[in-house]
Design an enzyme around this catalytic site. Structure first.
Site, PDB file in Angstrom:
ATOM      1  N   CYS A 161       0.893  -1.056   0.002  1.00  0.00           N
ATOM      2  CA  CYS A 161      -0.060  -0.024  -0.166  1.00  0.00           C
ATOM      3  C   CYS A 161       0.999   1.215   0.081  1.00  0.00           C
ATOM      4  CB  CYS A 161      -0.854   0.144   1.154  1.00  0.00           C
ATOM      5  SG  CYS A 161      -2.449   1.170   1.088  1.00  0.00           S
ATOM      6  N   CYS A 173      -4.029   6.130   0.277  1.00  0.00           N
ATOM      7  CA  CYS A 173      -3.404   4.855  -0.673  1.00  0.00           C
ATOM      8  C   CYS A 173      -3.308   4.955  -1.871  1.00  0.00           C
ATOM      9  CB  CYS A 173      -4.519   3.859  -0.217  1.00  0.00           C
ATOM     10  SG  CYS A 173      -5.033   3.452   1.464  1.00  0.00           S
ATOM     11  N   LYS A 199     -12.419  -4.829   1.718  1.00  0.00           N
ATOM     12  CA  LYS A 199     -12.118  -4.041   2.778  1.00  0.00           C
ATOM     13  C   LYS A 199     -12.916  -2.840   2.859  1.00  0.00           C
ATOM     14  CE  LYS A 199      -7.796  -1.283   4.224  1.00  0.00           C
ATOM     15  NZ  LYS A 199      -6.306  -1.086   4.059  1.00  0.00           N
ATOM     16  N   ARG A 237      -3.687   3.471  12.219  1.00  0.00           N
ATOM     17  CA  ARG A 237      -3.095   4.753  11.728  1.00  0.00           C
ATOM     18  C   ARG A 237      -2.116   5.494  12.720  1.00  0.00           C
ATOM     19  NH1 ARG A 237      -8.633   6.261   8.705  1.00  0.00           N
ATOM     20  NH2 ARG A 237      -8.622   4.172   7.455  1.00  0.00           N
ATOM     21  N   ARG A 252     -11.119   7.910   3.575  1.00  0.00           N
ATOM     22  CA  ARG A 252     -10.746   6.747   2.615  1.00  0.00           C
ATOM     23  C   ARG A 252     -12.178   6.070   1.889  1.00  0.00           C
ATOM     24  NH1 ARG A 252      -5.628   6.274   3.858  1.00  0.00           N
ATOM     25  NH2 ARG A 252      -4.948   5.552   5.654  1.00  0.00           N
ATOM     26  N   GLU A 305     -16.443  -7.449  -5.306  1.00  0.00           N
ATOM     27  CA  GLU A 305     -15.250  -7.189  -4.987  1.00  0.00           C
ATOM     28  C   GLU A 305     -14.154  -8.499  -4.848  1.00  0.00           C
ATOM     29  OE1 GLU A 305     -12.901  -4.772  -4.991  1.00  0.00           O
ATOM     30  OE2 GLU A 305     -14.092  -2.893  -4.308  1.00  0.00           O
ATOM     31  N   LYS A 336     -12.065  -7.854   5.804  1.00  0.00           N
ATOM     32  CA  LYS A 336     -11.561  -6.892   6.825  1.00  0.00           C
ATOM     33  C   LYS A 336     -12.381  -5.965   6.821  1.00  0.00           C
ATOM     34  CE  LYS A 336      -7.701  -3.670   7.365  1.00  0.00           C
ATOM     35  NZ  LYS A 336      -6.631  -3.154   6.748  1.00  0.00           N
ATOM     36  N   SER A 364      -7.075  -3.486  14.158  1.00  0.00           N
ATOM     37  CA  SER A 364      -6.094  -2.960  15.384  1.00  0.00           C
ATOM     38  C   SER A 364      -7.325  -2.353  16.316  1.00  0.00           C
ATOM     39  CB  SER A 364      -5.290  -1.490  14.798  1.00  0.00           C
ATOM     40  OG  SER A 364      -6.254  -0.715  14.120  1.00  0.00           O
ATOM     41  N   TYR A 392      -3.271  -9.320  15.897  1.00  0.00           N
ATOM     42  CA  TYR A 392      -2.007  -8.702  16.811  1.00  0.00           C
ATOM     43  C   TYR A 392      -1.873  -9.567  18.138  1.00  0.00           C
ATOM     44  CZ  TYR A 392      -2.655  -4.981  13.741  1.00  0.00           C
ATOM     45  OH  TYR A 392      -2.683  -4.047  12.574  1.00  0.00           O
TER      46      TYR A 392
HETATM   47  C1  PBG Z   1      -3.047   0.439   4.681  1.00  0.00           C
HETATM   48  C2  PBG Z   1      -3.741  -0.694   5.921  1.00  0.00           C
HETATM   49  C3  PBG Z   1      -4.361  -0.120   6.768  1.00  0.00           C
HETATM   50  C4  PBG Z   1      -4.702  -1.354   7.398  1.00  0.00           C
HETATM   51  C5  PBG Z   1      -3.904  -2.386   7.001  1.00  0.00           C
HETATM   52  N1  PBG Z   1      -3.304  -1.981   5.641  1.00  0.00           N
HETATM   53  C6  PBG Z   1      -5.093   0.963   7.416  1.00  0.00           C
HETATM   54  C7  PBG Z   1      -6.179   1.671   6.336  1.00  0.00           C
HETATM   55  O1  PBG Z   1      -6.603   1.280   5.301  1.00  0.00           O
HETATM   56  O2  PBG Z   1      -6.496   2.939   6.725  1.00  0.00           O
HETATM   57  C8  PBG Z   1      -5.238  -1.455   8.939  1.00  0.00           C
HETATM   58  C9  PBG Z   1      -4.903  -2.418   9.652  1.00  0.00           C
HETATM   59  C10 PBG Z   1      -5.587  -2.873  11.286  1.00  0.00           C
HETATM   60  O3  PBG Z   1      -6.285  -1.712  11.585  1.00  0.00           O
HETATM   61  O4  PBG Z   1      -5.159  -3.334  11.865  1.00  0.00           O
HETATM   62  N2  PBG Z   1      -3.988   0.850   3.850  1.00  0.00           N
END
Ligand code: PBG
Length: 325
Positions: free
Chosen positions: A119, A129, A194, A204, A216, A232, A247, A273, A312
């Site tokens: 990315c 992105c 996603k 972030r 986004r 998708e 995701k 996260s 994680y």
């Molecule tokens: C990059 C990306 C993101 C995550 C994984 N790859 C952040 C986003 O899209 O803003 C999120 C992973 C997470 O929250 O653990 N584009």
């Protein structure tokens, strides 16, 4: 029907319950995400993700060492570069932080599966992105940069590349680039469905990739859309994805199930996260039992249909599973 049917009969003892258990977590299901940063001896805590650190390559290797000892087979690598610009140049720099870390990891553990997040947001000064033109994210101008990034990860020795940008056509652009450069055998794990999610907040902070303007939603999906998620997924498989991801995971368990029923390839779920931070925050207050809760969450994600889970919690879970043996 009752009284003939008594479902409690098979719940009577621990051994019986174990025998009739339908879903089982294994450390081989888990993918451990890691944040690589420049320097040596650096271990900066991510405040919103207790237990997660931004690591310089030397300490990242130590972390991987302890994860491998617990039986973790795969890691997902994110890079935090020293410098950002409007072309995300350090994303496809062969001496970039991800590229150098991949080389170190593969040198030390040839069998470890190293997956790289492809990315541009961590490398763009504006945090989006894709390439920004007139305040918009330019889809087609972004594709060559993503393809170049994937190729440089492949050259560094990545085992799987995982595009997470949500540009249309990026899987095909990456597949073509890899094939043309003798990487026809390298798999693509696509972040296919996603969603534009508030659950990415802590990430972030970890990756320093909050967009400087806007959000986004012009490229990540609307959380309200189910059919579009399947579109998708099918489009990415058509373009050459080898595995697809849903995701985040917890608010999207229905889609994990739907995708699992629709496709034949492995399905990956990202326990993101924010999902991690919620658990950690409640655990810190002693409001919940962390181990029981995490095992329940990950078992639920697997029961929903995920073959693999990015989390994680991976190292902790692997150690709990080992203790249970
Ligand atoms: C990059 C990306 C993101 C995550 C994984 N790859 C952040 C986003 O899209 O803003 C999120 C992973 C997470 O929250 O653990 N584009």
């Amino acid at each position: 029907m009752f009284p003939e049917l008594r479902l409690r009969r098979l719940r009577k003892t621990r051994t019986l319950r174990e025998m009739v258990q339908e879903t089982r977590l294994d450390s081989s299901d888990l993918i451990y995400p890691l944040f690589a940063q420049e320097g040596t001896g650096r271990r900066d805590p991510v405040t919103s993700m207790p237990g997660v650190f931004r690591l310089s390559p030397d300490l990242l290797l130590e972390e991987v060492d302890s994860a491998c000892r617990q039986g973790i087979l795969a890691v997902l690598l994110f890079g935090i570069p020293e410098s950002k610009d409007e072309a995300a140049s350090s994303a496809y720099d062969d001496q970039g932080i991800v590229q150098r870390t991949v080389r170190l990891l593969k040198e030390r553990w040839p069998d470890l599966v190293v997956i790289t997040d492809v990315c541009l947001c961590e490398y763009m000064s504006h945090g989006h992105c894709g390439v920004v033109r007139d305040g918009q994210i330019d889809n087609d101008a972004t594709l060559p940069l993503l393809a170049q990034t994937a190729l440089s990860h492949a050259r560094a020795g990545a085992d799987i590349v995982a595009p997470s940008d949500m540009m249309d056509g990026r899987v095909r652009a990456i597949r073509d680039k890899l094939d043309f450069n003798d990487f026809a055998e390298l798999p693509i794990l696509s972040y296919a469905a996603k969603f534009a999610s508030a659950f990415y907040g802590p990430f972030r902070e970890a990756a320093g990739s909050t967009p400087a303007f806007g959000d986004r939603r012009s490229y990540q999906m609307n959380p309200a859309n189910r059919r579009e998620a399947l579109q998708e997924v099918l489009a990415d498989l058509d373009e050459g994805a080898d595995m697809v991801m849903v995701k985040p995971a917890l608010a999207y368990l229905d889609l994990i199930r739907e995708v699992r029923d629709e496709v034949l390839c492995p399905v990956v779920a990202y326990n993101v996260s924010g999902e991690y931070s919620l658990v950690k925050a409640a655990a810190a207050q002693n409001w919940i039992d962390e181990k029981q809760l995490v095992l329940e969450i990950l078992t639920g994600i697997k029961r929903a249909g995920a073959d693999l889970i990015i989390t994680y919690h991976a190292k902790d879970v692997a150690s709990w599973l080992n203790d249970g043996r």
